[in-house]
Each structure stands twice: as C-alpha cells, then as structure tokens.
Design an enzyme around this catalytic site. Structure first.
Site, mmCIF file in Angstrom:
data_model
loop_
_atom_site.group_PDB
_atom_site.id
_atom_site.type_symbol
_atom_site.label_atom_id
_atom_site.label_comp_id
_atom_site.label_asym_id
_atom_site.label_seq_id
_atom_site.Cartn_x
_atom_site.Cartn_y
_atom_site.Cartn_z
ATOM 1 N N LYS A 191 0.832 -1.201 0.000
ATOM 2 C CA LYS A 191 0.000 0.000 0.000
ATOM 3 C C LYS A 191 0.870 1.256 0.000
ATOM 4 O O LYS A 191 1.635 1.478 0.930
ATOM 5 C CB LYS A 191 -0.901 0.054 1.234
ATOM 6 C CG LYS A 191 -1.891 1.210 1.150
ATOM 7 C CD LYS A 191 -2.670 1.422 2.434
ATOM 8 C CE LYS A 191 -2.020 2.434 3.332
ATOM 9 N NZ LYS A 191 -1.912 3.770 2.741
ATOM 10 N N GLY A 243 7.529 4.726 7.865
ATOM 11 C CA GLY A 243 6.636 5.860 8.118
ATOM 12 C C GLY A 243 6.900 6.432 9.496
ATOM 13 O O GLY A 243 8.028 6.375 9.995
ATOM 14 N N SER A 244 5.847 6.961 10.114
ATOM 15 C CA SER A 244 6.033 7.676 11.379
ATOM 16 C C SER A 244 6.263 6.711 12.539
ATOM 17 O O SER A 244 5.792 5.566 12.514
ATOM 18 C CB SER A 244 4.823 8.556 11.667
ATOM 19 O OG SER A 244 3.676 7.752 11.799
ATOM 20 N N THR A 245 6.926 7.199 13.566
ATOM 21 C CA THR A 245 7.207 6.376 14.748
ATOM 22 C C THR A 245 5.902 5.988 15.444
ATOM 23 O O THR A 245 5.767 4.858 15.931
ATOM 24 C CB THR A 245 8.159 7.138 15.684
ATOM 25 O OG1 THR A 245 9.398 7.317 14.978
ATOM 26 C CG2 THR A 245 8.447 6.374 16.962
ATOM 27 N N GLY A 248 4.438 3.142 13.625
ATOM 28 C CA GLY A 248 5.328 1.998 13.855
ATOM 29 C C GLY A 248 5.036 1.333 15.198
ATOM 30 O O GLY A 248 4.967 0.106 15.306
ATOM 31 N N GLU A 265 10.961 0.990 9.686
ATOM 32 C CA GLU A 265 11.908 2.080 9.405
ATOM 33 C C GLU A 265 11.151 3.363 9.687
ATOM 34 O O GLU A 265 10.225 3.712 8.948
ATOM 35 C CB GLU A 265 12.383 1.973 7.943
ATOM 36 C CG GLU A 265 13.703 2.670 7.721
ATOM 37 C CD GLU A 265 13.523 4.035 7.156
ATOM 38 O OE1 GLU A 265 13.521 4.998 7.957
ATOM 39 O OE2 GLU A 265 13.388 4.149 5.934
ATOM 40 N N CYS A 299 13.701 10.779 6.262
ATOM 41 C CA CYS A 299 13.820 10.305 7.644
ATOM 42 C C CYS A 299 15.248 10.473 8.152
ATOM 43 O O CYS A 299 15.479 10.641 9.345
ATOM 44 C CB CYS A 299 13.389 8.857 7.741
ATOM 45 S SG CYS A 299 14.014 7.856 6.404
ATOM 46 N N GLU A 396 10.962 15.397 15.427
ATOM 47 C CA GLU A 396 11.105 15.308 13.973
ATOM 48 C C GLU A 396 10.138 16.281 13.295
ATOM 49 O O GLU A 396 8.934 16.210 13.506
ATOM 50 C CB GLU A 396 10.813 13.879 13.500
ATOM 51 C CG GLU A 396 11.065 13.722 12.007
ATOM 52 C CD GLU A 396 10.788 12.319 11.481
ATOM 53 O OE1 GLU A 396 9.717 11.777 11.760
ATOM 54 O OE2 GLU A 396 11.665 11.776 10.785
HETATM 55 P P1 NAI Z 1 2.163 7.780 8.564
HETATM 56 O O1 NAI Z 1 3.111 6.972 9.353
HETATM 57 O O2 NAI Z 1 0.817 8.057 9.130
HETATM 58 O O3 NAI Z 1 1.928 7.077 7.148
HETATM 59 C C1 NAI Z 1 2.792 6.145 6.542
HETATM 60 C C2 NAI Z 1 1.972 5.028 5.902
HETATM 61 O O4 NAI Z 1 1.287 4.282 6.902
HETATM 62 C C3 NAI Z 1 0.891 5.494 4.942
HETATM 63 O O5 NAI Z 1 0.801 4.586 3.872
HETATM 64 C C4 NAI Z 1 -0.368 5.438 5.800
HETATM 65 O O6 NAI Z 1 -1.554 5.292 5.062
HETATM 66 C C5 NAI Z 1 -0.113 4.210 6.645
HETATM 67 N N1 NAI Z 1 -0.787 4.178 7.946
HETATM 68 C C6 NAI Z 1 -1.191 5.223 8.710
HETATM 69 N N2 NAI Z 1 -1.724 4.782 9.877
HETATM 70 C C7 NAI Z 1 -1.640 3.427 9.849
HETATM 71 C C8 NAI Z 1 -2.000 2.397 10.767
HETATM 72 N N3 NAI Z 1 -2.540 2.674 11.957
HETATM 73 N N4 NAI Z 1 -1.748 1.110 10.427
HETATM 74 C C9 NAI Z 1 -1.182 0.806 9.261
HETATM 75 N N5 NAI Z 1 -0.828 1.741 8.341
HETATM 76 C C10 NAI Z 1 -1.039 3.037 8.634
HETATM 77 O O7 NAI Z 1 2.890 9.128 8.186
HETATM 78 P P2 NAI Z 1 2.207 10.563 7.886
HETATM 79 O O8 NAI Z 1 1.036 10.810 8.777
HETATM 80 O O9 NAI Z 1 1.937 10.658 6.452
HETATM 81 O O10 NAI Z 1 3.381 11.532 8.292
HETATM 82 C C11 NAI Z 1 3.486 11.941 9.640
HETATM 83 C C12 NAI Z 1 4.913 12.079 10.076
HETATM 84 O O11 NAI Z 1 5.578 10.838 9.964
HETATM 85 C C13 NAI Z 1 5.760 13.016 9.230
HETATM 86 O O12 NAI Z 1 5.580 14.332 9.588
HETATM 87 C C14 NAI Z 1 7.137 12.508 9.536
HETATM 88 O O13 NAI Z 1 7.588 13.040 10.743
HETATM 89 C C15 NAI Z 1 6.943 11.015 9.679
HETATM 90 N N6 NAI Z 1 7.278 10.268 8.455
HETATM 91 C C16 NAI Z 1 8.405 9.486 8.441
HETATM 92 C C17 NAI Z 1 8.768 8.821 7.276
HETATM 93 C C18 NAI Z 1 9.985 7.989 7.193
HETATM 94 O O14 NAI Z 1 10.491 7.772 6.099
HETATM 95 N N7 NAI Z 1 10.475 7.435 8.261
HETATM 96 C C19 NAI Z 1 7.985 8.959 6.045
HETATM 97 C C20 NAI Z 1 6.788 9.737 6.177
HETATM 98 C C21 NAI Z 1 6.475 10.372 7.345
#
Ligand code: NAI
Ligand code: MG
Length: 485
Positions: A191, A243-245, A248, A265, A299, A396
């Site tokens: 996804k 994605g976000s901590t 995670g 990650e 990140c 972050e």
């Molecule tokens: P997010 O962690 O919410 O989204 C990442 C992915 O996870 C997306 O595909 C989303 O649809 C999915 N997702 C969201 N909630 C989920 C859940 N409960 N269970 C399973 N999948 C889920 O990240 P978001 O809200 O777009 O960004 C928020 C913050 O996260 C950013 O401001 C940044 O600080 C951090 N981030 C870190 C990244 C990295 O590469 N480590 C990448 C993107 C964001």
C-alpha cells in the site's frame, strides 16, 4: 510558474519546465489485485492532488477490509500455486524485466513523481527513479544465489508479505520493499501513502506489462484503515513498514504475540557534525543537501547541525549565502532546488514547528525568496542558538528546517548527538580519518556518512536504532527480513 530570483547575487533563470504531455494519468484508478485493475468493493474513491498547484490529478480507490482480503487471497494463491515453485533463476528474470521497464519509462515516472508528490524534477529524474530501477537490478541478481548469501542456513521464503510505505520517496520505497521480497520468493500486498499513490499504480501497470504471474504483486490504495486491515490480516506473514514512529509503535503492538515478522523504518533526527578541520565549502554543500534535499522530507535528513565553535560563524555565513541562491518553486522546473511540501497536513506541521521555535525564543533565518501564491511551500529555515531542550532540537519536523548548535570537544558533540530518542543516521565532516572512525563507533546511528551526506546505494544496508526502528533494507542484509532461516 516562474522560478523566483532569490538573491541579489544571482540573475533570474529563464523557466525550464519539464513537459507533461507525454504522461498518461487515468481519471480514476482501481485496485491492482491478481494482475488486474479492479473496482473496489468499498465503491469509494478519493482524490490525489498536485501539492504545487492544488490541482486534482486522479481519483484513487479506497480499499476496505473486503478488498484487503481479496488482495491477500490473490497473493496467497500466487505463492502456493506459482511463485514458491518457480526456479529462482526464473523469478530473477521477472525482477530484471521490471528494472528494465522502469528505466525505459523513467521520464514519465519522474514527471508523475514530481506532480503527485511535489519533489523537484531534478531529484525524481536523477535520484528517485534511477535508484528504484537499481534496486530491482540489484535484487534480481540475488534471487538464485540465496544459498551462497547465507551458506548452510537453508533460507526459505515467508509466504505473503504486507508492505506499507510513506509519501517521501514513493516509487523508491516501493522498490526497496518489493524487489527483495520477490527475490526471496515471497508474494506481496503493498500500500502506498494516500497522497502519493500514482507512481505505485504506474508500477502496477509495469508489473502487469512484464507478465508477472497474477497475484505475485498486489497494489492496493487507501488510508490508515486500509493499512490496519493489512497489518492484522491472518495471511500476512511479515509486515514491512516505513513511516512515522507513532504508526510503527501501533503496528508493533498490533502484531505482538503473533508469528508475523516485522521490520520498521521510522523517524529520525540526524546529527550533522562539522569539525574545524573540515573542508568548509564542501561541508556547506553537504549541509544544504542534508536538510533541503526533498524539502527535508527525509527520515535521515541532517536536521540537527553541530558546528565546532571556532568555525561556527564562518559556516553560518556561508550557509546563509548559499541559501539565498536556492530556488524554491515549481517542482517541474529543472532549475528548482526546493519543490512543494508533500501535503497540506505536513505543511501545517512544519508551520506549527516554526511557531514553536519562535515561541521558544530562538533566532530564525529564512532566505528572502518569494513563495508561489498557490500550493504548499515553505522557505528554507535555520534556527540558531538552539538548546538541547528545545523542541526544535528534539522532535522530527520533516521539513526544510535546520536547528543549529555549537560544540567545543569531540566528547561534548557525541553526547549531544546521541541525546535523542532516534538513531537512524548521522554525518561527520573532518580531515582526520581517525576522528571519523572514533565517531562512527560512538554515534548511535544506523548510518554514518563521512564527508558526504544522503548517499544511497542498493548494495548498502540502511536502518535504525532506538525509536528509528529495526531491521535493515538494502544490500545482503535487506534479504534477511524476508527469509526464514
Ligand atoms: P504515517 O506513518 O501516518 O503514514 C505512513 C503510511 O502508513 C501510509 O501509507 C499510511 O496510510 C499508513 N498508515 C497510517 N496509519 C496506519 C496504521 N494505523 N496502520 C497501518 N498503516 C497506517 O505518516 P504521515 O502521517 O503521512 O506523516 C506523519 C509524520 O511521519 C511526518 O511528519 C514525519 O515526521 C513522519 N514520516 C516518516 C517517514 C519515514 O520515512 N520514516 C515517512 C513519512 C512520514
Ligand atoms: Mg498527491
């Protein structure tokens, strides 16, 4: 949109927009399940937008639990009936073919990546898309050599893997996840993030055109609820998440007590350390690359800068001069250095932190560039005289915002650099090899770059410590998370 002159020192560049007429975007996309695009059972769609213009680019299907179930059934069937029985060298040919077609369609993919996600075309063209192709090439090579990679360990595939990726490197993250999973003989349900689904859907077209057996890769779209249904699906034997901590941690809790394998990650707050014996001009270029690359949506962005006291003034002066020349604007213009912030929520988050920094009484510097009237944009920003306790230093931000501190001794900077819940990456600039080795053993970071920053290669493992997650992607290590041995 015309790139804006950003400094009294430079002339105005003529616009150099990349054309978009060769790009085909459907008005509506279904879910890619079992080798075909199908309408979602949910009957729901959502818009994906160009963050530089606020224009809607397409409607995307929102997968519900029933759709997720279909995707996992397809992946499970494909695993049992086709993929696990296929000789590894045959699997490799498909992965190789995907790499070739990404190369052939690189121009189209780059433009789509910049339109849907806001990153400068120079970056998607020169970094994201070629590196994505390289990951498929690299892992195609491992598919029939797993017994040599892990001798005497009889590596076995896991079955169906669920992969959830973010919006900062959409196609590249899909490649990081799909390529090693296929090379190790697993089938996939992936996804993409809700604001950047288009390049993954283009990858689905490529996978279909490469005649990959139906169901080996399924690409479904949607929001957090779709992700939740994937993570808890009984047929998901492994979850790979970037994605976000916060999310995670949610996934770690949701999979606790199950047999599901997990790699995470997550976020970062990297220390970028400049010693007084560093090549200052190159270091300034490295700092700019470290935090302004991809609008700071990285990140491993070098978001905390530590300057040795006796060169701090010089570095800050040169950094400000360099920032004046950065062009912020149209992501499709080849002169643009800093494109659009990926989505409205992220821009709000960055603006919230700019306010927090000012409320904390920090000194701020922003270049005097003029931001486009429409779309999500943010000026490159420095916060000076920051303390360890400031939120700007600890949290972050994920935007083009750099927090700066000074230090005197190597012990002091190690302690400051490690004073964070994260541990993904760090950078060090010095003339002395011994100092580099000393620091790499003391810094709690998965990756430490020396006299460079943000360098990536498919052969090199990447991943974090502490709240930045666990597991490695890339290189030989990247195969381990997809194998039972
Ligand atoms: P997010 O962690 O919410 O989204 C990442 C992915 O996870 C997306 O595909 C989303 O649809 C999915 N997702 C969201 N909630 C989920 C859940 N409960 N269970 C399973 N999948 C889920 O990240 P978001 O809200 O777009 O960004 C928020 C913050 O996260 C950013 O401001 C940044 O600080 C951090 N981030 C870190 C990244 C990295 O590469 N480590 C990448 C993107 C964001
Ligand atoms: Mg978008």
């Amino acid at each position: 949109m015309k790139p804006k002159p950003t400094s009294e020192f430079i002339w105005d560049y003529a616009p150099a927009p990349e054309s978009t007429d060769h790009v085909k975007i459907e008005s509506r996309y279904g879910l890619f399940i079992n080798g075909k695009f199908v309408a979602p059972k949910s009957k729901k769609y959502f818009g994906t937008y160009n963050p530089a213009t606020d224009e809607k680019l397409a409607d995307i299907a929102e997968a519900n639990a029933a759709d997720v179930d279909l995707a996992f059934s397809a992946a499970h069937n494909a695993y049992e009936k086709v993929w696990k029985k296929m000789p590894p060298k045959e699997r490799a040919k498909y992965i190789f073919r995907i790499a070739r077609v990404i190369q052939e369609r690189a121009r189209e993919l780059s433009v789509i990546e910049s339109m849907d996600g806001g990153k400068p075309i120079r970056e998607s063209r020169d970094f994201d898309i070629p590196t994505a192709a390289n990951h498929f090439f690299y892992y195609a090579g491992w598919a029939d050599k797993l017994d040599y990679a892990f001798p005497n360990r009889k590596p076995k595939s896991l079955g169906v893997v669920a992969q959830i990726i973010p919006w900062n490197f959409p196609l590249l993250m899909a490649a990081w996840k799909i390529a090693p999973a296929l090379a190790t003989g697993n089938t996939v349900v992936l996804k993409p993030a809700e604001s950047t689904s288009l390049s993954a859907l283009k990858l689905a077209e490529i996978i279909r055109d490469c005649d990959l057996p139906p169901g080996v890769v399924n690409i479904i779209t949607g929001f957090a609820d779709t992700g939740k249904a994937m993570v808890t699906h009984p047929q998901a034997n492994k979850i790979a998440f970037t994605g976000s901590t916060d999310v995670g941690k949610y996934i770690q809790k949701a999979t606790a007590g199950t047999n599901k394998k997990l790699t995470l990650e997550l976020g970062g707050k990297a220390a970028h350390i400049i010693f007084d014996d560093a090549p200052i001009n190159q270091a300034v270029e490295g700092i700019v690359n470290g935090i302004f690359f991809n609008q700071g949506h990285v990140c491993c962005a070098g978001s905390r800068l530590f300057l040795q006291e006796n060169v701090a003034d010089e570095v800050i002066r040169k950094l400000k001069d360099r920032m004046k020349t950065l062009i912020v604007g149209d992501p499709l213009d080849k002169n643009t250095d800093i494109g659009a912030i990926n989505n409205k929520q992220q821009l709000e988050k960055i603006n919230k932190y700019l306010k927090i920094g000012l409320e904390e009484g920090l000194e701020i510097y922003q270049s005097d560039c003029v931001l486009p009237k429409k779309g999500c944009f943010c000026k490159p920003t420095l916060f000076l005289n920051v303390a360890q306790s400031n939120r700007i230093m600890q949290e972050e931000i994920f935007g083009p915002v750099l927090a700066i501190q000074t230090f005197r001794t190597i012990e002091e900077v190690i302690e400051k650099a490690n004073n964070t819940p994260y541990g993904l990456s760090a950078g060090v600039w010095t003339d002395k090899g011994a100092k580099i080795f000393h620091l790499t053993s003391k810094l709690k970071a998965g990756v430490v770059w020396a006299n460079t920053y943000n360098k990536f290669d498919p052969t090199s493992p990447f991943g974090g410590y502490k709240e930045s997650g666990f597991g490695r992607e890339g290189g030989l290590h990247g195969l381990m998370g997809y194998l039972d041995m």
